[in-house]
Design an enzyme around this catalytic site. Structure first.
Site, PDB file in Angstrom:
ATOM      1  N   CYS A 111       0.827  -1.209   0.000  1.00 26.89           N
ATOM      2  CA  CYS A 111       0.000   0.000   0.000  1.00 26.89           C
ATOM      3  C   CYS A 111       0.858   1.253   0.000  1.00 26.89           C
ATOM      4  O   CYS A 111       0.449   2.287  -0.546  1.00 26.89           O
ATOM      5  CB  CYS A 111      -0.950  -0.003   1.187  1.00 26.89           C
TER       6      CYS A 111
ATOM      7  N   HIS B  76      -1.656   1.176   7.493  1.00 21.68           N
ATOM      8  CA  HIS B  76      -2.128   1.110   6.109  1.00 21.68           C
ATOM      9  C   HIS B  76      -2.046   2.503   5.505  1.00 21.68           C
ATOM     10  O   HIS B  76      -2.323   3.509   6.171  1.00 21.68           O
ATOM     11  CB  HIS B  76      -3.572   0.590   6.077  1.00 21.68           C
TER      12      HIS B  76
END
Length: 690
Positions: free
Chosen positions: A283, A625
């Site tokens: 990510c 994230h």
């Protein structure tokens, strides 16, 4: 918990989905933060501190054991505690060692019994070289795009049906009906005119023209007139002597021309609104690639530049396999030779790129020549080529999802610190990526200039100039002696500004920080504030008391603001400052620039508009994230990029985000609008003159 009875009943499958890094995200919300894999089935979901999708799976399926993918903890929902023991076959220990090997891409570790769990990610540079896995995900990308298009088509059909029942919809339908009737009448009138014109033309061709007796007498050939011979007729109609005739203007020819002309298709999706598949804790890379692709100047440069062919020629020249004739001096360019087999090279490159990923694989051919090139001896890794190919796909308007296999492959090869599937920092990746791209452009542009066409050399130079200058600014470090008032100025380049939080947000242990949001302008003011230099840091023959201040003396085109959310707590622990930073859509940098710059620049040059935001979700440095907010100029809206999931949002939602990196674009650029040359600059502020 020392002993959990549920672990003894565990029977772990050897083909568990957790062994595939592409599954290391929540199947419901797509986050990579606090991801738990069920040890009884293939389900992967987020923990109870995120959206509780793993807990909901336990409530539905009654599967008690789950493993945290990144930290490798095992938790039992029935015992409501962490598990420390293992089953008799040692499945948990084996699973942990296998996942550690997958993360680090080191497959040398084996168990005492020699038993191992095979992953989809096998040896030597991972699954990227595995054609089957790549083809499988390419088909998934196509299916995802087709499904996305079908859903939007059905949604549009339902919306149009509903809109037709509303008063405004009925009015719109009536207007469209009248417009279609008018268009139909115009088309019928046009066909009648064409039919009349065609009929008139046929009548004129079938009727012989009437001539006077005087003209008929002049047209009759005299006995001495010679007819042209067959040889002269052939010579007249030969390609060398044949004159150009005007293009046919008949209706049939016009329709034929229109039918053969290419029709521009309407894009399936808005260009730029293309998701990037998470290939295993990637990510951080996906968010940065989305940011760079939405920077207009950066994107356009790499859409035009492709270093694939250039690097193949340079590699051949470096290995001594390129034959150069003696009539070409070392500084000469060879445009005709390099362009002779351009189509062949492109077809080979496309064929290899399709079968081996965006950057290709390797070949054993050793006979590559410049005059008559064959297959290259090896496929050279190029970050510039991967950016070119990836941006082409993302901005083609054809794909809703793409898997950046070759980009990850190139990053692993050229930036070894990011090799593997461990979670990485987006700010560090951005700096390393730009450094490698800059080095690649500099190396390619200076090696064997005779082999590179002039147009390609100019393009490389222009792209290098953009990469060097788009984020490049200058800081004025000014040290002022408090006794003699002497000022020592030093110009320092910068590519981003790392901004620290005020002291009230730095807390230890269980202390709570101020809940009042921090202002971005406050952090910029702290960056440019005056600080006292204690001790003998500033060496002066007469005095030692001094103060230092940093100010911006040259503004970049794109301003990167890195918010230092992570700080050291203890020896080996870094914790996150989770306070919200309030930022606006517009930023005025004039208060943070030196006064000399203010006098030279126009007022518009200090105004910046928000273009992108990188966010970090989570509580720690080694976990969490990354997502990104990007402004899409094609659609005129903001897009939230969460790996493969993209959706539009408002600027108010963007300004509420917990920003980690902010990107501001200069509204009006002015190349010579800085006064760094007019300031007295010294190489070292520690030894000022008397």
């Amino acid at each position: 918990m020392d002993k959990c009875k549920h672990v003894g009943r565990l029977r772990l499958a050897q083909d568990h989905s957790i062994l595939n890094p592409q599954k290391w995200h929540c199947v419901d919300c797509n986050t990579t933060e606090s991801v738990w894999a069920c040890l009884s089935c293939s389900h992967v979901a987020c923990g109870r501190y995120i959206e509780e999708h793993a807990l909901r799976h336990f409530q539905d399926s009654k599967h008690p054991l789950a493993l945290e993918v990144n930290e490798l903890y095992v938790f039992c929902y029935l015992c409501d505690d962490y598990v420390l023991n293992d089953n008799t076959t040692g499945d948990l220990k084996l699973l942990r060692s296998t996942l550690s090997a997958i993360k680090s891409q080191n497959y040398d570790c084996t168990t005492r019994s020699g038993r191992t769990l095979r992953s989809m990610v096998t040896a030597d540079d991972s699954f990227i070289s595995h054609e089957g896995a790549q083809a499988f995900l390419q088909n998934e990308d196509r299916a995802f795009t087709a499904l996305w298009h079908r859903r939007h088509a059905l949604l549009g059909k339902v919306f149009r049906s509903w809109f037709a029942l509303t008063p405004k919809g009925k009015q719109r339908l009536e207007e469209e009906r009248l417009r279609e009737e008018a268009e139909q009448k115009r088309e019928e009138a046009r066909k009648k005119r064409q039919q009349l014109k065609r009929k008139l033309k046929e009548e004129m061709e079938s009727t012989s023209p009437r001539k006077s007796s005087r003209l008929q007498h002049q047209i009759q050939p005299s006995p001495k007139t010679e007819l042209p011979s067959v040889q002269k007729m052939n010579q007249k109609n030969s390609p060398t002597t044949k004159q150009k005739t005007p293009a046919p203007t008949s209706d049939k020819a016009c329709f034929k021309k229109i039918g053969n002309s290419p029709i521009k298709r309407k894009p399936t999706v808005t260009p730029g609104v293309t998701g990037l598949r998470n290939l295993g804790n990637t990510c951080y890379m996906n968010s940065i690639l989305q940011i760079l692709s939405h920077l207009h100047v950066f994107r356009e440069c790499f859409l035009q530049l492709d270093l694939n062919q250039t690097q193949e020629l340079l590699a051949a020249a470096g290995s001594g396999k390129t034959r150069l004739s003696s009539k070409y001096p070392p500084g000469a360019e060879l445009p005709r030779v390099t362009q002779k087999h351009t189509k062949v090279q492109r077809s080979l490159a496309r064929r290899q790129s399709f079968s081996l990923g965006l950057s290709g694989g390797a070949s054993n051919s050793r006979n590559m020549e410049l005059i008559q090139p064959k297959e290259p001896s090896s496929k050279h890794i190029s970050l510039c080529h991967e950016l070119h190919t990836l941006f082409q796909v993302m901005w083609s308007g054809k794909w809703a999802l793409v898997s950046p296999f070759a980009m990850l492959h190139s990053v692993w090869r050229l930036i070894p610190a990011f090799r593997g599937y461990a979670q990485q920092d987006a700010q560090e990746f951005l700096c390393e990526l730009l450094d490698k791209v800059q080095q690649e452009l500099e190396t390619t542009g200076t090696r064997y200039p005779a082999l590179i066409p002039t147009s390609q050399r100019k393009l490389i130079k222009q792209v290098l100039n953009v990469v060097n200058n788009i984020f490049h600014g200058q800081l004025l470090s000014q040290v002022t002696c408090l006794v003699c008032d002497h000022k020592s100025n030093t110009i320092e380049p910068f590519w981003d500004l790392s901004l620290e939080f005020p002291e009230r947000y730095h807390f230890n242990g269980k202390e709570t920080a101020s809940q009042r949001p921090c202002l971005l302008t406050e952090m910029l003011a702290k960056f440019t504030e005056t600080e006292a230099l204690e001790g003998k840091i500033y060496a002066c023959d007469q005095c030692n008391k001094a103060q230092k201040q940093l100010m911006v003396c040259r503004l970049p085109q794109v301003l990167r603001l890195h918010l230092k959310r992570f700080r050291w707590s203890g020896r080996n622990h870094r914790e996150k400052i989770g306070v919200h930073v309030r930022f606006d859509q517009m930023l005025n940098m004039e208060p943070y620039c030196c006064r000399e710059s203010t006098a030279a620049l126009r007022a518009d040059c200090f105004i910046y508009d928000l273009s992108s935001v990188v966010m970090h979700h989570g509580k720690g440095f080694g976990s969490g994230h990354y997502t990104a907010f990007c402004y899409n100029p094609e659609g005129g809206f903001w897009v939230h990029c969460n790996d493969s999931k993209l959706h539009s949002c408002t600027v108010e939602e963007v300004c509420k985000a917990q920003a980690y990196i902010l990107f501001y674009t200069q509204r009006v650029t002015q190349e010579n609008g800085h006064l760094s040359d007019t300031l007295p600059v010294h190489g070292s502020p520690q030894s000022p003159p008397r």
